[in-house]
Design a protein around this motif. Structure first.
Motif, PDB file in Angstrom:
ATOM      1  N   THR A   1       7.191  45.148 -35.123  1.00 10.45           N
ATOM      2  CA  THR A   1       7.674  46.291 -34.347  1.00 10.45           C
ATOM      3  C   THR A   1       9.019  45.918 -33.725  1.00 10.45           C
ATOM      4  O   THR A   1       9.338  44.729 -33.600  1.00 10.45           O
ATOM      5  N   ILE A   2       9.818  46.943 -33.371  1.00 13.55           N
ATOM      6  CA  ILE A   2      11.166  46.703 -32.830  1.00 13.55           C
ATOM      7  C   ILE A   2      11.322  47.518 -31.544  1.00 13.55           C
ATOM      8  O   ILE A   2      10.843  48.653 -31.454  1.00 13.55           O
ATOM      9  N   ARG A   3      11.987  46.945 -30.557  1.00 16.68           N
ATOM     10  CA  ARG A   3      12.385  47.707 -29.368  1.00 16.68           C
ATOM     11  C   ARG A   3      13.773  48.281 -29.654  1.00 16.68           C
ATOM     12  O   ARG A   3      14.783  47.575 -29.550  1.00 16.68           O
ATOM     13  N   TYR A   4      13.835  49.544 -30.052  1.00 13.49           N
ATOM     14  CA  TYR A   4      15.104  50.147 -30.477  1.00 13.49           C
ATOM     15  C   TYR A   4      15.964  50.490 -29.258  1.00 13.49           C
ATOM     16  O   TYR A   4      15.458  51.098 -28.304  1.00 13.49           O
ATOM     17  N   PRO A   5      17.255  50.154 -29.289  1.00 14.41           N
ATOM     18  CA  PRO A   5      18.116  50.544 -28.168  1.00 14.41           C
ATOM     19  C   PRO A   5      18.331  52.058 -28.159  1.00 14.41           C
ATOM     20  O   PRO A   5      18.396  52.683 -29.218  1.00 14.41           O
ATOM     21  N   ARG A   6      18.419  52.629 -26.961  1.00 16.69           N
ATOM     22  CA  ARG A   6      18.682  54.078 -26.852  1.00 16.69           C
ATOM     23  C   ARG A   6      20.190  54.278 -26.971  1.00 16.69           C
ATOM     24  O   ARG A   6      20.907  54.438 -25.989  1.00 16.69           O
TER      25      ARG A   6
ATOM     26  N   THR B   1      17.126  53.792 -35.674  1.00 14.73           N
ATOM     27  CA  THR B   1      15.872  53.157 -36.098  1.00 14.73           C
ATOM     28  C   THR B   1      15.999  52.620 -37.522  1.00 14.73           C
ATOM     29  O   THR B   1      15.690  51.456 -37.802  1.00 14.73           O
TER      30      THR B   1
ATOM     31  N   ASP C   1       7.153  49.551 -38.238  1.00 12.11           N
ATOM     32  CA  ASP C   1       6.854  50.716 -37.395  1.00 12.11           C
ATOM     33  C   ASP C   1       6.537  51.988 -38.180  1.00 12.11           C
ATOM     34  O   ASP C   1       6.549  53.086 -37.612  1.00 12.11           O
TER      35      ASP C   1
END
Length: 554
Positions: A17-22, A222, A378
């Motif tokens: 999983t990835i914490r995507y930057p906004r 994403t 994801d």
């Protein structure tokens, strides 16, 4: 995302999983512009533009477009081949919060009219070689702003065109003149959120009328991050200073947009821009580069490159870091040939509606011949029954691929009926049928019923049929995809003429050429007395396809 059975097959340094930057898409450019400002972002027939120069041109163009009145939410058509003007226009338009409508430069005036009408285009950014089509289009529909460039304007030594030299219509704008008149490189003060629409990607509809998949800034960010991290097993071994990517997949296509252009920005890679795929030109260009980190392509291109007489003398395997195949299935012989040559390759599956990605093979890990691989980071995937699309099928049984996750489109543009048919409770119904084996690997067994994939292009036969039916001599017609060694599939038209009429294959083909993009035009025509039909009189495409298959095998 909870642990899935396929996660065990992910490569050693690929996250589950990835914490995507906004982050809005246009801010991707800030990463290489800060880290490697003097590195070439683009190489266009030997002319280089650095990341910093690209950033400056994007901001100046954004301010020029803003001054013309382009604002957040406006639809702006980008109708360009791969050239420096495309990323300049792309990131400039997005930084104003406007929505890009990606348009294939091969489209005819009729096809363009459909897209302009359905999106309410306010601006079209186009180029010199298609001006006859644009003039015809503008007579039929009103487009408030038309901006024109000459493709060679960004090649040193070939000079820069002017509005006068291109004989532009009164009120049309010239791309380079707009830039020259906009010295400000100030960042536009427009609030763009990840949920805002960024792109409208046209894809064929079930009725043969194209549908515009709306992709948000979050979708594209994403996809870019997933693509970059999936390639980590081998690409991280090449330092960013040396990274490059072959940009021959068209930017207007979702595959080229994500896997080439946006990947290139985030990965600080030089994009070797090739506006059209001509195999000899491509081989000559490849000869100028000692190493190429990433070469995303379709099987037709890969086949032409690895079997070219120059492939051995260029020592391709030493030059190419990673070869990626998508858009159509890669034949087993080609996969084995890549392995024999020592080229790392990966093959995957995705749609415009899933921001190009979905299911793919690990770069280093287990690959299975004929498999599209495992669900990407994801992305949740199920195979459901073909009747109601609700129940998961047992392992090894065919089911429709449905996908859910941050890659799935927002909707179809102004088309709630089609949206409701393909997006249900967040699940995207792909219409593709597959089986899953005991390791969680997916194998496509059938495709969207009638779609033809020729040279990586999706062709919807209904669209060709409708053109054929416009011919005054034709009574019945149907087009079918038949196997083709070079393009994967090619288009064949079966025709029943009206009583007493005579026509030639050439006559039918030239009629289609006037109304369809070149890749959609039938290459073969067969005249028949009748066509196979079902009990209710529906023409049976599958019978004709089976006949052609039997001929090929026999």
């Amino acid at each position: 995302m909870e642990t899935k059975p396929w996660h065990r097959h992910y490569d050693y340094n690929v996250p589950t999983t990835i914490r995507y930057p906004r982050l809005p898409i246009h801010e991707l450019l800030q990463i290489p512009a800060n880290a490697y400002p003097d590195k070439a972002a683009l190489n266009f027939f030997g002319t280089e533009m650095t990341f910093w120069e690209l950033r400056q041109q994007v901001l100046r163009m954004a301010n020029a477009l803003g001054a013309l009145g382009i604002k957040k939410g406006d639809r702006v058509g980008i109708h360009l081949p791969n050239c420096p003007q495309y990323p300049i226009a792309y990131y400039a338009v997005l930084s104003l919060g406007a929505i890009i409508v990606n348009i294939n430069p091969m489209y005819t005036p009729d096809e363009l009219k459909l897209i302009v009408g359905s999106t309410g285009l306010t601006t079209l950014i186009t180029f010199d070689m298609v001006l006859p089509n644009i003039r015809a289009l503008c007579k039929a529909v009103a487009i408030p702003r038309v901006i024109v460039t000459k493709v060679t304007d960004y090649i040193k030594g070939l000079g820069v065109s002017t509005a006068a030299s291109l004989d532009l219509e009164k009120g049309w704008h010239h791309f380079s003149t707009l830039l020259e008149g906009s010295p400000s490189a100030r960042f536009p003060r427009v609030q763009v959120s990840p949920e805002d629409p960024a792109l409208i990607q046209f894809t064929g509809g079930t009725t043969g009328i194209p549908k515009g998949a709306v992709l948000t800034h979050a979708n594209v960010i994403t996809a870019t991050f997933i693509c970059a991290l999936w390639g980590n097993p081998t690409i991280h071994l090449t330092p960013p200073e040396r990274r490059s990517v072959v940009a021959v997949l068209p930017y207007f296509h979702v595959y080229g947009n994500i896997v080439v252009m946006n990947w290139g920005m985030f990965s600080c890679a030089t994009q070797i821009q090739i506006p059209r795929f001509n195999i000899d030109e491509v081989m000559n260009l490849l000869a100028n580069f000692k190493e190429i980190t990433f070469f995303p392509a379709v099987p037709t291109m890969i086949n032409a490159v690895i079997n070219h007489p120059k492939a051995a003398e260029l020592d391709l395997a030493k030059r190419l870091g990673l070869l990626n195949s998508g858009g159509a299935p890669m034949p087993v012989e080609m996969i084995e040939q890549c392995r024999d040559m020592g080229i790392f390759f990966s093959e995957g599956y995705g749609l415009s509606e899933s921001t190009s990605l979905g299911i793919t093979n690990p770069v280093l890990g287990l690959k299975k011949v004929g498999s599209i691989g495992i669900p990407i980071i994801d992305n949740d995937v199920r195979l459901v029954d073909l009747q109601e699309g609700k129940t998961d099928v047992p392992q090894g049984e065919p089911g429709e691929i449905i996908m859910k996750g941050p890659l799935m489109m927002k909707e179809y543009w102004n088309n709630p009926q089609e949206t409701a048919g393909q997006l249900k409770d967040g699940w995207l119904y792909t219409g593709d049928i597959a089986i899953q084996d005991e390791d969680g690997y997916f194998f496509i067994v059938d495709r969207k019923k009638d779609m033809i994939i020729a040279g990586g292009f999706n062709i919807y036969p209904r669209e060709i049929d409708e053109v054929l039916f416009q011919h005054p001599k034709i009574q019945e017609a149907v087009s079918v995809g038949i196997a083709d060694k070079y393009r994967g599939e090619t288009v064949k038209a079966f025709i029943v003429l009206k009583p007493g009429e005579k026509a030639t294959e050439e006559e039918i083909i030239s009629f289609c050429k006037e109304k369809l993009a070149a890749y959609k035009v039938p290459k073969l025509v067969e005249f028949r007395d009748s066509l196979p039909k079902s009990a209710i009189g529906k023409i049976l495409r599958k019978v004709l396809r089976a006949e052609e298959e039997a001929k090929r095998k026999g």
